[in-house]
Design a protein around this motif. Structure first.
Motif, PDB file in Angstrom:
ATOM      1  N   LEU A   3      28.182  36.606  -1.516  1.00 51.86           N
ATOM      2  CA  LEU A   3      27.869  37.805  -2.371  1.00 51.86           C
ATOM      3  C   LEU A   3      26.370  38.142  -2.342  1.00 51.86           C
ATOM      4  O   LEU A   3      25.639  37.480  -2.739  1.00 51.86           O
ATOM      5  N   ARG A   4      26.056  39.246  -1.949  1.00 53.19           N
ATOM      6  CA  ARG A   4      24.738  39.843  -2.008  1.00 53.19           C
ATOM      7  C   ARG A   4      24.655  40.455  -3.381  1.00 53.19           C
ATOM      8  O   ARG A   4      25.333  41.481  -3.806  1.00 53.19           O
ATOM      9  N   PHE A   5      23.588  40.159  -4.302  1.00 56.48           N
ATOM     10  CA  PHE A   5      23.607  40.600  -5.663  1.00 56.48           C
ATOM     11  C   PHE A   5      22.328  40.947  -6.261  1.00 56.48           C
ATOM     12  O   PHE A   5      21.329  40.246  -5.770  1.00 56.48           O
ATOM     13  N   SER A   6      22.542  41.459  -7.428  1.00 53.44           N
ATOM     14  CA  SER A   6      21.349  41.706  -8.323  1.00 53.44           C
ATOM     15  C   SER A   6      21.835  41.081  -9.681  1.00 53.44           C
ATOM     16  O   SER A   6      22.992  41.468  -9.962  1.00 53.44           O
ATOM     17  N   GLY A  23      40.092  32.226  -9.295  1.00 56.53           N
ATOM     18  CA  GLY A  23      39.714  30.768  -9.122  1.00 56.53           C
ATOM     19  C   GLY A  23      39.086  30.860  -7.672  1.00 56.53           C
ATOM     20  O   GLY A  23      39.096  29.719  -7.033  1.00 56.53           O
ATOM     21  N   GLN A  24      38.242  31.894  -7.352  1.00 59.31           N
ATOM     22  CA  GLN A  24      37.769  31.850  -5.834  1.00 59.31           C
ATOM     23  C   GLN A  24      36.170  31.334  -6.177  1.00 59.31           C
ATOM     24  O   GLN A  24      35.444  31.689  -7.296  1.00 59.31           O
ATOM     25  N   THR A  25      35.546  30.793  -5.050  1.00 57.63           N
ATOM     26  CA  THR A  25      34.110  30.378  -5.227  1.00 57.63           C
ATOM     27  C   THR A  25      33.378  31.466  -4.245  1.00 57.63           C
ATOM     28  O   THR A  25      33.825  31.702  -2.947  1.00 57.63           O
ATOM     29  N   LEU A  26      32.189  32.043  -4.725  1.00 58.90           N
ATOM     30  CA  LEU A  26      31.420  32.850  -3.784  1.00 58.90           C
ATOM     31  C   LEU A  26      30.190  32.305  -3.876  1.00 58.90           C
ATOM     32  O   LEU A  26      29.538  31.809  -4.767  1.00 58.90           O
ATOM     33  N   ASP A  27      29.515  32.111  -2.652  1.00 57.35           N
ATOM     34  CA  ASP A  27      28.279  31.745  -2.496  1.00 57.35           C
ATOM     35  C   ASP A  27      27.452  33.054  -2.646  1.00 57.35           C
ATOM     36  O   ASP A  27      27.795  34.114  -2.659  1.00 57.35           O
ATOM     37  N   ILE A  28      26.169  32.908  -3.151  1.00 66.05           N
ATOM     38  CA  ILE A  28      25.408  34.193  -3.984  1.00 66.05           C
ATOM     39  C   ILE A  28      24.108  34.025  -3.137  1.00 66.05           C
ATOM     40  O   ILE A  28      23.651  33.183  -3.128  1.00 66.05           O
ATOM     41  N   GLU A  29      23.652  35.131  -2.885  1.00 69.48           N
ATOM     42  CA  GLU A  29      22.071  35.577  -2.367  1.00 69.48           C
ATOM     43  C   GLU A  29      21.562  36.681  -2.867  1.00 69.48           C
ATOM     44  O   GLU A  29      22.231  37.729  -2.878  1.00 69.48           O
ATOM     45  N   PRO A  30      20.391  36.562  -3.425  1.00 74.44           N
ATOM     46  CA  PRO A  30      19.740  37.829  -3.998  1.00 74.44           C
ATOM     47  C   PRO A  30      19.364  38.779  -3.082  1.00 74.44           C
ATOM     48  O   PRO A  30      19.370  38.595  -2.065  1.00 74.44           O
ATOM     49  N   ALA A  31      19.444  40.183  -3.393  1.00 74.09           N
ATOM     50  CA  ALA A  31      19.033  41.134  -2.409  1.00 74.09           C
ATOM     51  C   ALA A  31      18.018  42.094  -3.257  1.00 74.09           C
ATOM     52  O   ALA A  31      18.271  42.514  -4.535  1.00 74.09           O
ATOM     53  N   GLY A  47      22.681  50.516   1.257  1.00 72.21           N
ATOM     54  CA  GLY A  47      21.554  49.417   0.467  1.00 72.21           C
ATOM     55  C   GLY A  47      21.775  49.193  -0.664  1.00 72.21           C
ATOM     56  O   GLY A  47      20.973  49.171  -1.608  1.00 72.21           O
ATOM     57  N   LYS A  48      23.084  49.145  -1.088  1.00 70.94           N
ATOM     58  CA  LYS A  48      23.315  48.785  -2.519  1.00 70.94           C
ATOM     59  C   LYS A  48      24.102  47.458  -2.526  1.00 70.94           C
ATOM     60  O   LYS A  48      24.836  46.971  -1.739  1.00 70.94           O
ATOM     61  N   VAL A  49      23.933  46.805  -3.774  1.00 76.72           N
ATOM     62  CA  VAL A  49      24.962  45.772  -4.197  1.00 76.72           C
ATOM     63  C   VAL A  49      26.240  46.229  -5.271  1.00 76.72           C
ATOM     64  O   VAL A  49      25.896  47.040  -5.833  1.00 76.72           O
ATOM     65  N   PRO A  50      27.144  45.473  -4.862  1.00 75.13           N
ATOM     66  CA  PRO A  50      27.356  44.150  -4.516  1.00 75.13           C
ATOM     67  C   PRO A  50      27.854  44.670  -2.889  1.00 75.13           C
ATOM     68  O   PRO A  50      28.381  45.646  -2.753  1.00 75.13           O
ATOM     69  N   ALA A  51      27.343  43.666  -2.066  1.00 75.72           N
ATOM     70  CA  ALA A  51      27.850  43.637  -0.675  1.00 75.72           C
ATOM     71  C   ALA A  51      28.606  42.325  -0.637  1.00 75.72           C
ATOM     72  O   ALA A  51      28.026  41.425  -0.736  1.00 75.72           O
ATOM     73  N   LEU A  52      29.706  41.985  -0.068  1.00 76.98           N
ATOM     74  CA  LEU A  52      30.627  40.854   0.325  1.00 76.98           C
ATOM     75  C   LEU A  52      30.760  40.389   1.696  1.00 76.98           C
ATOM     76  O   LEU A  52      31.118  41.400   2.531  1.00 76.98           O
ATOM     77  N   LEU A  53      29.938  39.340   2.391  1.00 73.61           N
ATOM     78  CA  LEU A  53      30.162  39.106   3.819  1.00 73.61           C
ATOM     79  C   LEU A  53      31.468  38.093   3.713  1.00 73.61           C
ATOM     80  O   LEU A  53      31.242  37.064   3.168  1.00 73.61           O
TER      81      LEU A  53
END
Length: 199
Positions: A3-6, A23-31, A47-53
């Motif tokens: 998850l790209r996040f702010s 009950g899901q696990t998301l890795d997160i990376e700031p954007a 160019g917006k968050v959220p974006a999920l890879l």
């Protein structure tokens, strides 16, 4: 899934709460949405968050699409009801809450990106009226809050929490039903306290 996040985005919070409920696990990376060199702009053309890879290489945006995907990955009919009337009610509430957040963000951006002498009072009033009408409609028809948490309730909880964060909780005045719903939702929603935005 990444998850790209702010950390202050209410739309990112929607995704984080949905994952917690399911009950899901998301890795997160700031954007950094303001940085033209951030890879977010290649991942999401808006160019917006959220974006999920996703694990299979897709990039999903924006929050309603991501919540529908997470529900599907959890087997369906969890936060996005399968029964047609319940589904329409849930996505309608989500649209209203998302619209409330959109209007609030436009008010916030007017102050953030334009000097005070260039603020447009008519524009600000137009957005403020949207917010007031949405809140009044929600007070008049507050969700029951007695069944499984839906995408609509997730969006509403995030909208009200964000209004507390950005607008000093002014939405609460004269809306006791909505306040009671929000306080109950905060207790019944997994991850709600942990995902509160911080300055």
């Amino acid at each position: 899934m990444l998850l790209r996040f702010s950390p202050t985005s209410p739309f990112v919070r929607k995704v984080r709460l949905a994952a917690a409920i399911l009950g899901q696990t998301l890795d997160i990376e700031p954007a950094d949405t303001q940085d033209p060199s951030d890879s977010l702009r290649r991942q999401n053309p808006l160019g917006k968050v959220p974006a999920l890879l996703t694990d299979d290489g897709e990039v999903l945006f924006d929050s309603p699409v991501i919540l529908a995907y997470l529900d599907h990955m959890a087997g369906g009919d969890r936060i996005l009801p399968a029964e047609p009337r319940a589904r329409i009610a849930a996505v309608r509430l989500e649209a209203l809450a998302d619209g409330l957040m959109d209007a609030g963000i436009l008010v916030l951006y007017e102050a953030r990106f334009r000097p005070a002498e260039r603020h447009e009072p008519k524009w600000l009033d137009y957005q403020a009226q949207k917010m007031t009408r949405a809140l009044d409609a929600l007070e008049a028809a507050t969700p029951m809050g007695d069944g499984p948490i839906t995408v609509g309730e997730i969006a509403l909880g995030c909208a009200l929490g964000w209004l507390d964060f950005r607008f000093e909780g002014k939405w609460r005045e004269g809306r006791p039903g909505l306040v009671a719903w929000y306080e109950a939702f905060a207790l019944r929603c997994p991850g709600f306290e942990a995902s509160k935005p911080v300055a």
